[in-house]
Design a protein around this motif. Structure first.
Motif, PDB file in Angstrom:
ATOM      1  N   CYS A 292       0.820  -1.221   0.000  1.00  0.00           N
ATOM      2  CA  CYS A 292       0.000   0.000   0.000  1.00  0.00           C
ATOM      3  C   CYS A 292       0.851   1.267   0.000  1.00  0.00           C
ATOM      4  N   LEU A 293       2.138   1.140   0.377  1.00  0.00           N
ATOM      5  CA  LEU A 293       3.007   2.316   0.396  1.00  0.00           C
ATOM      6  C   LEU A 293       3.692   2.560  -0.948  1.00  0.00           C
ATOM      7  N   ARG A 294       3.464   1.716  -1.907  1.00  0.00           N
ATOM      8  CA  ARG A 294       4.068   1.944  -3.221  1.00  0.00           C
ATOM      9  C   ARG A 294       3.417   3.131  -3.932  1.00  0.00           C
ATOM     10  N   ARG A 295       2.145   3.353  -3.651  1.00  0.00           N
ATOM     11  CA  ARG A 295       1.426   4.444  -4.312  1.00  0.00           C
ATOM     12  C   ARG A 295       0.889   5.491  -3.329  1.00  0.00           C
TER      13      ARG A 295
ATOM     14  N   LEU B 102       5.131   7.991   5.596  1.00  0.00           N
ATOM     15  CA  LEU B 102       4.225   8.026   6.749  1.00  0.00           C
ATOM     16  C   LEU B 102       4.348   9.347   7.475  1.00  0.00           C
ATOM     17  N   VAL B 103       3.241   9.774   8.072  1.00  0.00           N
ATOM     18  CA  VAL B 103       3.232  10.906   8.997  1.00  0.00           C
ATOM     19  C   VAL B 103       2.540  10.453  10.273  1.00  0.00           C
ATOM     20  N   SER B 104       3.150  10.762  11.402  1.00  0.00           N
ATOM     21  CA  SER B 104       2.570  10.427  12.704  1.00  0.00           C
ATOM     22  C   SER B 104       2.121  11.705  13.396  1.00  0.00           C
ATOM     23  N   VAL B 105       0.853  11.757  13.749  1.00  0.00           N
ATOM     24  CA  VAL B 105       0.289  12.914  14.445  1.00  0.00           C
ATOM     25  C   VAL B 105       0.121  12.547  15.915  1.00  0.00           C
ATOM     26  N   ARG B 106       0.747  13.303  16.760  1.00  0.00           N
ATOM     27  CA  ARG B 106       0.696  13.008  18.190  1.00  0.00           C
ATOM     28  C   ARG B 106      -0.628  13.473  18.788  1.00  0.00           C
ATOM     29  N   LEU B 107      -1.274  12.587  19.512  1.00  0.00           N
ATOM     30  CA  LEU B 107      -2.568  12.922  20.109  1.00  0.00           C
ATOM     31  C   LEU B 107      -2.451  14.118  21.044  1.00  0.00           C
ATOM     32  N   ALA B 108      -1.325  14.242  21.745  1.00  0.00           N
ATOM     33  CA  ALA B 108      -1.135  15.366  22.665  1.00  0.00           C
ATOM     34  C   ALA B 108      -1.134  16.708  21.932  1.00  0.00           C
TER      35      ALA B 108
END
Length: 618
Positions: free
Chosen positions: A73-76, A560-566
């Motif tokens: 899924c990360l190929r596109r 990827l992007v990680s969004v911190r809940l805090a």
């Protein structure tokens, strides 16, 4: 090379220099060389190991680099997800600490918002008999799970009562996790449930058969951990430390006769602790299944600590696999001028990748069986570790090489087996070539916005490496709003980590950093307002800045992007202030909002909208 001592140190992978904030590099002393050699169990007079093992220095990557798993899924697509500390979750039903049932609810919410993973703090086993040793990055054993995350009300046979309900209401109301109260309440209830479950063993129910299969599969590693927990609790009741290094000598080894007698006398309690691991396994497996059910293409994203407590279950169970007389740390740098001693036990470089049942492989399997992604904390450890001899200061430490080729090969094999992608936290002082080797191995680089700077300011979004995960902040940082205010700089001064004169310099640098970030947001087309908010601005006035910054990292080339809940809930209290121990309640602050109220949080919804807009998938 120079002296015989230098040649011996070099042969055993010990770096002869270390970084220094003032002179770039300084030579380590002969005393340091001798202490590190002794910690590696090298007989200096004979020049070899006392134990029958071989050195494992870092190797060049001459052969093709083994590649870790990368989902199709990360190929596109460029995906995003939400990261959090599981214990910080509040809910109307939990027992004063976020648990695996809260995780399922969080997964459901994340899926509804368009996220593709939920990232968590390490879920490794702590010291149950010493609950305030609560750092997820100083676990007792990385091959076991934390039973405090068990949702007790979801265990078959559970029944509440008014007295328990009143106690749970108190634990939920605390703004900090009361680890002592949570542990006492959960373990008491779980012991009662264990008695009910144990009574069914004669009937050979399907659940009892599953438990027996789990125990058989866990083997000696599981049994020794349960034995450690039993001994640890027993020693605590006698007024001793719960860590094995202060126990009577006859109990300091897992394989001695006195320990065997104790195990026989406490067999039922040992079974109880294995049952706790089974419950943890079942509930975490259910959460992983929920992630698939709700369409999260990555699923759970689990963090792996770089080491374990020197006196915990892992070092007691497998003494020969660990370095006993030195701990993991980092050399002096501008933000920690005295260096750091994390007081974590390191696996021996000759043991970490040895054999089919190598400790590194077993640790990876423990996490990857549940995860679609793992993050290796302090990924430099794949090539080298900075070791501080016991009873020495960090400026008396040295780097020691680790078998990079073998570790990357194990990563490749294990990640493909479990179809789990790998992220390497490649921050701080890195050895030459590490990032290139990790990229060749398809290990994603870890990119934090405030660190992505060069002489021109913040790096443009399109320069982030494709094989990376981008984020605004982590558990070791203030939120973006806190960063804008300089709260991290003020905290380092307040807790004596950085002196006042350096703090003044850092505050002036932050003024320029704010200007640079503002310019970067403008250049990226996030359309910030005409004037940046002052560092004294209220949370509401900073909300637009926070959304624009998330829009910026959403635009990056990172897969990827990680969004911190805090960041999404505008938390004021940091999760952890690195370099502190007793002066700040690290790993205890809860979120300011209940899980059920997150969907009504305007800032959270705006950030999620920005993520979906910039990371639309095909």
């Amino acid at each position: 090379m120079g002296s015989k001592l230098d040649r011996l140190a070099h042969a055993h992978g010990i770096g002869l220099t270390r970084p220094d904030p003032e002179t770039a590099e300084v030579a380590i002393t002969d005393a340091t060389k001798r202490k590190i050699l002794a910690a590696l169990r090298v007989d200096i007079d004979r020049g070899g190991y006392e134990a029958a093992s071989n050195t494992a220095p870092v190797q060049s990557m001459a052969k093709p680099t083994p590649k870790s798993f990368l989902p199709a899924c990360l190929r596109r697509n460029r995906l995003w997800g939400i990261s959090l500390q599981l214990y910080e979750l509040r809910s109307a039903r939990n027992w004063g600490i976020g648990d695996f049932e809260d995780l399922v609810q969080m997964i459901t919410l994340a899926g509804s918002l368009g996220a593709d993973f939920v990232g968590l703090n390490p879920l490794h086993a702590p010291f149950l008999a010493d609950p305030n040793r609560c750092s997820p990055y100083e676990p007792s054993n990385r091959q076991m799970l934390n039973p405090l995350y068990i949702a007790v009300d979801k265990v078959p046979g559970f029944e509440s009562d008014p007295e328990l309900d009143a106690r749970l209401a108190e634990l939920r109301q605390n703004d900090l996790v009361d680890y002592v109260g949570v542990t006492e309440t959960k373990i008491t209830a779980l012991r009662d449930l264990w008695k009910k479950f144990r009574a069914s063993r004669g009937k050979l129910t399907s659940e009892w058969k599953k438990f027996n299969a789990f125990v058989e599969d866990g083997g000696e590693v599981l049994r020794r951990h349960a034995l450690f927990e039993t001994l640890s609790s027993h020693m605590g009741t006698l007024g001793r430390s719960t860590g094995w290094q202060s126990w009577p000598l006859e109990y300091q080894r897992a394989d001695c006769s006195e320990t065997a007698v104790f195990a026989k006398e406490h067999a039922e309690t040992i079974d109880f602790h294995m049952w706790l691991q089974w419950l943890s396994h079942q509930q975490l497996t259910s959460a992983a299944n929920a992630a698939r059910k709700h369409g999260l293409r990555i699923g759970l994203y689990l963090d792996l600590a770089v080491g374990e407590a020197v006196d915990g279950s892992a070092t007691w169970s497998e003494r020969e696999a660990y370095i006993a007389d030195a701990t993991i740390g980092s050399p002096p740098d501008p933000f920690a001028t005295k260096g750091q001693d994390w007081r974590l036990a390191a696996l021996h470089p000759a043991a970490i990748a040895a054999g089919e049942r190598a400790p590194f492989r077993r640790m990876l399997c423990t996490a990857m069986r549940y995860a679609g992604a793992i993050r290796i904390d302090h990924a430099a450890a794949l090539q080298r570790l900075f070791l501080v001899p016991v009873e020495c200061t960090p400026d008396q430490g040295a780097y020691v090489d680790y078998p990079q080729n073998e570790l990357l090969q194990i990563l490749s094999e294990t990640s493909k087996k479990f179809r789990c992608l790998v992220i390497g936290e490649d921050l701080g002082i890195l050895p030459d070539g590490l990032q290139e080797n990790l990229a060749a191995a398809q290990v994603l680089s870890y990119r934090i916005l405030s660190y992505e700077r060069d002489e021109h300011g913040f790096k443009p979004a399109d320069t982030y490496p494709r094989l990376s995960i981008a984020c605004i902040s982590t558990h070791d940082h203030q939120t973006l709003a806190g960063w804008w205010r300089g709260a991290d700089i003020k905290a380092r001064l307040q807790h004596g980590i950085v002196p006042p004169d350096l703090t003044k310099t850092h505050l002036e640098e932050r003024r320029h950093e704010r200007e640079d970030l503002w310019n970067a947001l403008d250049d990226a087309g996030t359309h910030p307002p005409a004037e940046p908010p002052p560092p004294t601005a209220s949370d509401r006035k900073l909300d637009d800045l926070v959304v624009r910054a998330h829009k910026f990292i959403a635009k990056t080339s990172s897969l990827l992007v990680s969004v911190r809940l805090a960041d999404m809930t505008a938390e004021r209290r940091p999760t952890n202030i690195p370099g502190t121990s007793n002066s700040y309640p690290n790993w205890k602050p809860k979120l300011s909002l209940d899980l059920d109220h997150l969907t009504g949080q305007p800032l959270l919804l705006r950030i999620c909208d920005a993520m979906r807009e910039e990371r639309s998938t095909s």
